[in-house]
Design an enzyme around this catalytic site. Structure first.
Site, PDB file in Angstrom:
ATOM      1  N   TYR A 162      27.634  -6.878 -11.534  1.00 18.99           N
ATOM      2  CA  TYR A 162      28.554  -5.500 -11.803  1.00 18.99           C
ATOM      3  C   TYR A 162      27.627  -4.697 -12.507  1.00 18.99           C
ATOM      4  O   TYR A 162      27.473  -3.044 -12.249  1.00 18.99           O
ATOM      5  CB  TYR A 162      30.053  -6.048 -12.312  1.00 18.99           C
ATOM      6  CG  TYR A 162      30.735  -5.140 -12.878  1.00 18.99           C
ATOM      7  CD1 TYR A 162      31.987  -4.775 -11.675  1.00 18.99           C
ATOM      8  CD2 TYR A 162      31.006  -4.370 -13.594  1.00 18.99           C
ATOM      9  CE1 TYR A 162      32.882  -3.334 -10.892  1.00 18.99           C
ATOM     10  CE2 TYR A 162      31.894  -3.228 -13.716  1.00 18.99           C
ATOM     11  CZ  TYR A 162      33.228  -3.189 -12.569  1.00 18.99           C
ATOM     12  OH  TYR A 162      34.065  -2.137 -12.589  1.00 18.99           O
TER      13      TYR A 162
HETATM   14  N1  LIG Z   1      40.132  -1.310 -11.768  1.00 18.04           N
HETATM   15  C1  LIG Z   1      39.669  -0.976 -13.001  1.00 18.04           C
HETATM   16  O1  LIG Z   1      40.042  -1.396 -13.882  1.00 18.04           O
HETATM   17  C2  LIG Z   1      38.110  -0.319 -12.423  1.00 18.04           C
HETATM   18  C3  LIG Z   1      37.765  -0.138 -14.235  1.00 18.04           C
HETATM   19  C4  LIG Z   1      35.977   0.987 -14.217  1.00 18.04           C
HETATM   20  C5  LIG Z   1      35.650   0.998 -13.115  1.00 18.04           C
HETATM   21  N2  LIG Z   1      36.484   0.493 -11.443  1.00 18.04           N
HETATM   22  C6  LIG Z   1      35.741   0.475  -9.875  1.00 18.04           C
HETATM   23  O2  LIG Z   1      36.502   0.873  -9.594  1.00 18.04           O
HETATM   24  C7  LIG Z   1      36.315   0.467  -7.827  1.00 18.04           C
HETATM   25  C8  LIG Z   1      37.545   0.123  -7.496  1.00 18.04           C
HETATM   26  O3  LIG Z   1      37.727  -0.668  -8.035  1.00 18.04           O
HETATM   27  P1  LIG Z   1      39.156  -1.637  -7.974  1.00 18.04           P
HETATM   28  O4  LIG Z   1      39.914  -2.256  -9.484  1.00 18.04           O
HETATM   29  O5  LIG Z   1      40.337  -0.582  -6.504  1.00 18.04           O
HETATM   30  O6  LIG Z   1      38.576  -2.794  -6.856  1.00 18.04           O
HETATM   31  P2  LIG Z   1      40.064  -3.536  -5.865  1.00 18.04           P
HETATM   32  O7  LIG Z   1      41.218  -3.434  -5.874  1.00 18.04           O
HETATM   33  O8  LIG Z   1      38.851  -5.273  -5.691  1.00 18.04           O
HETATM   34  O9  LIG Z   1      39.195  -2.774  -4.296  1.00 18.04           O
HETATM   35  C9  LIG Z   1      37.951  -2.667  -4.213  1.00 18.04           C
HETATM   36  C10 LIG Z   1      38.000  -1.616  -2.588  1.00 18.04           C
HETATM   37  O10 LIG Z   1      36.780  -2.737  -2.389  1.00 18.04           O
HETATM   38  C11 LIG Z   1      36.329  -2.550  -0.904  1.00 18.04           C
HETATM   39  N3  LIG Z   1      35.080  -3.727  -0.304  1.00 18.04           N
HETATM   40  C12 LIG Z   1      34.934  -4.312  -1.235  1.00 18.04           C
HETATM   41  N4  LIG Z   1      33.213  -4.727  -1.134  1.00 18.04           N
HETATM   42  C13 LIG Z   1      33.326  -3.869  -0.023  1.00 18.04           C
HETATM   43  C14 LIG Z   1      32.211  -4.031   1.157  1.00 18.04           C
HETATM   44  N5  LIG Z   1      31.000  -4.312   1.028  1.00 18.04           N
HETATM   45  N6  LIG Z   1      32.147  -3.019   2.320  1.00 18.04           N
HETATM   46  C15 LIG Z   1      33.157  -2.343   2.340  1.00 18.04           C
HETATM   47  N7  LIG Z   1      34.277  -2.168   1.561  1.00 18.04           N
HETATM   48  C16 LIG Z   1      33.940  -3.317   0.381  1.00 18.04           C
HETATM   49  C17 LIG Z   1      37.718  -3.516  -0.402  1.00 18.04           C
HETATM   50  O11 LIG Z   1      37.925  -3.706   0.468  1.00 18.04           O
HETATM   51  P3  LIG Z   1      37.317  -5.340   1.322  1.00 18.04           P
HETATM   52  O12 LIG Z   1      37.244  -6.066   0.155  1.00 18.04           O
HETATM   53  O13 LIG Z   1      38.832  -5.153   1.948  1.00 18.04           O
HETATM   54  O14 LIG Z   1      36.510  -4.871   2.032  1.00 18.04           O
HETATM   55  C18 LIG Z   1      38.648  -2.247  -1.190  1.00 18.04           C
HETATM   56  O15 LIG Z   1      39.008  -1.752  -0.994  1.00 18.04           O
HETATM   57  C19 LIG Z   1      34.838  -0.139  -8.085  1.00 18.04           C
HETATM   58  O16 LIG Z   1      33.846   0.323  -7.499  1.00 18.04           O
HETATM   59  C20 LIG Z   1      35.343  -0.849  -9.861  1.00 18.04           C
HETATM   60  O17 LIG Z   1      34.098  -1.356 -10.323  1.00 18.04           O
HETATM   61  C21 LIG Z   1      37.993  -0.854 -11.555  1.00 18.04           C
END
Ligand SMILES: NC(=O)c1ccc[n+]([C@@H]2O[C@H](COP(=O)([O-])OP(=O)(O)OC[C@H]3O[C@@H](n4cnc5c(N)ncnc54)[C@H](OP(=O)(O)O)[C@@H]3O)[C@@H](O)[C@H]2O)c1
Length: 277
Positions: A162
């Site tokens: 990551y």
């Molecule tokens: N949540 C936090 O606190 C946080 C903090 C800092 C940064 N972020 C960043 O924000 C972003 C969203 O995070 P989140 O927390 O919303 O994560 P999440 O709930 O796990 O959602 C991840 C999304 O990415 C999609 N995805 C994963 N692998 C994929 C692939 N190979 N091709 C296409 N789509 C894919 C998933 O859909 P499918 O699996 O159905 O394809 C899902 O829609 C990420 O980049 C994460 O690193 C999150």
């Protein structure tokens, strides 16, 4: 490009065409929701699932579900062609697809799983950008936003895939900003804040992940925010408000009017030390 961030040839009433990866759930879905509410047309991209279809149905006629694995070149090319045919050229690309599944010592990780996690973040960003940039350049306007996470700039153990992916996104955005100098295309990285999503819920609840990252499980739910600040910030970026800050890492909570006056200084500082919370 107008002062309101509209791309040449687009009518204000139609909004812009946005492609949001990772929009089947979590932050990507929150961003897509904010963009449709603001009047933009949004392609929701994720791998095929019922959740992706449900998300598009929830967002209504301004949303289109397009399935693709963002790390697969042929699937990304096909997906962007599908979006362009249905909605028109992409003016706003938001890469929120991400994964935090590979947790633990690097030397114990499955090499393919490790590399695939880097790829969702970094290869996904490159492929989507590669597919969307030509029409942005031809139409003289566009914005790219790559979702960032803290580990891209700090030595906190047990999430090396990551962290490597996120560090790569920062460098990619910096390089693109330099390469796009003289064009009307802007590029940003955006930290969404700590948000309760399926990703963070899994880190907090999965016993194998908690073994390595006990802090996630111990945090009270009140420590986690919602997707709304990131959604609101993306709508502001789409409006052109952040354009003078191209190349910078923004936070969903940032005061853009304050930062705009310090853009050059911030760029110089970010080159030395990343300006993160
Ligand atoms: N949540 C936090 O606190 C946080 C903090 C800092 C940064 N972020 C960043 O924000 C972003 C969203 O995070 P989140 O927390 O919303 O994560 P999440 O709930 O796990 O959602 C991840 C999304 O990415 C999609 N995805 C994963 N692998 C994929 C692939 N190979 N091709 C296409 N789509 C894919 C998933 O859909 P499918 O699996 O159905 O394809 C899902 O829609 C990420 O980049 C994460 O690193 C999150």
């Amino acid at each position: 490009m107008s002062a309101y961030g509209l791309v040449m040839g687009e009518q204000p009433s139609g909004g812009q065409v946005a492609l949001v990866s990772g929009a089947s759930r979590g932050i990507g879905l929150g961003i897509a929701r904010a963009l449709t509410r603001a009047g933009h047309r949004v392609a929701l991209v994720a791998r095929p699932s019922e959740a992706l279809q449900r998300a598009a149905t929830e967002l209504g006629e301004r949303a289109l579900a397009v399935s693709a694995d963002v790390a697969d070149p042929a699937q990304v090319t096909k997906a962007v062609a599908e979006v362009e045919a249905a909605l028109g050229p992409v003016a706003m690309l938001v890469h929120s697809a991400g994964s935090a599944d590979v947790v633990g010592p690097l030397w114990e990780a499955d090499p393919d799983a490790w590399w695939n996690e880097v790829a969702v973040h970094l290869r996904g960003a490159m492929l989507l950008t590669h597919a969307c940039l030509p029409s942005m350049l031809a139409r003289r306007g566009g914005r790219l936003v790559l979702l960032y996470g803290n580990l891209g700039d700090r030595d906190q153990p047990w999430c090396s895939a990551y962290a490597a992916g996120k560090a790569g996104l920062l460098r990619l955005a910096g390089q693109l900003h330099a390469e796009l100098d003289g064009t009307d295309v802007r590029v940003f990285t955006l930290h969404p804040g700590l948000v309760w999503t399926p990703m963070t819920a899994a880190l907090a609840r999965d016993s194998e992940k908690r073994r390595w990252l006990p802090n996630f499980g111990q945090r009270p739910r009140e420590d986690y925010g919602t997707t709304e600040p990131a959604g609101e910030m993306i709508v502001r970026i789409a409006s052109g408000e952040a354009d003078p800050l191209s190349g910078l890492l923004l936070g969903a909570w940032d005061d853009l009017s304050e930062l705009r006056g310090q853009a050059d200084q911030l760029r110089a500082e970010q080159r030395r030390t990343l300006r993160v919370m």
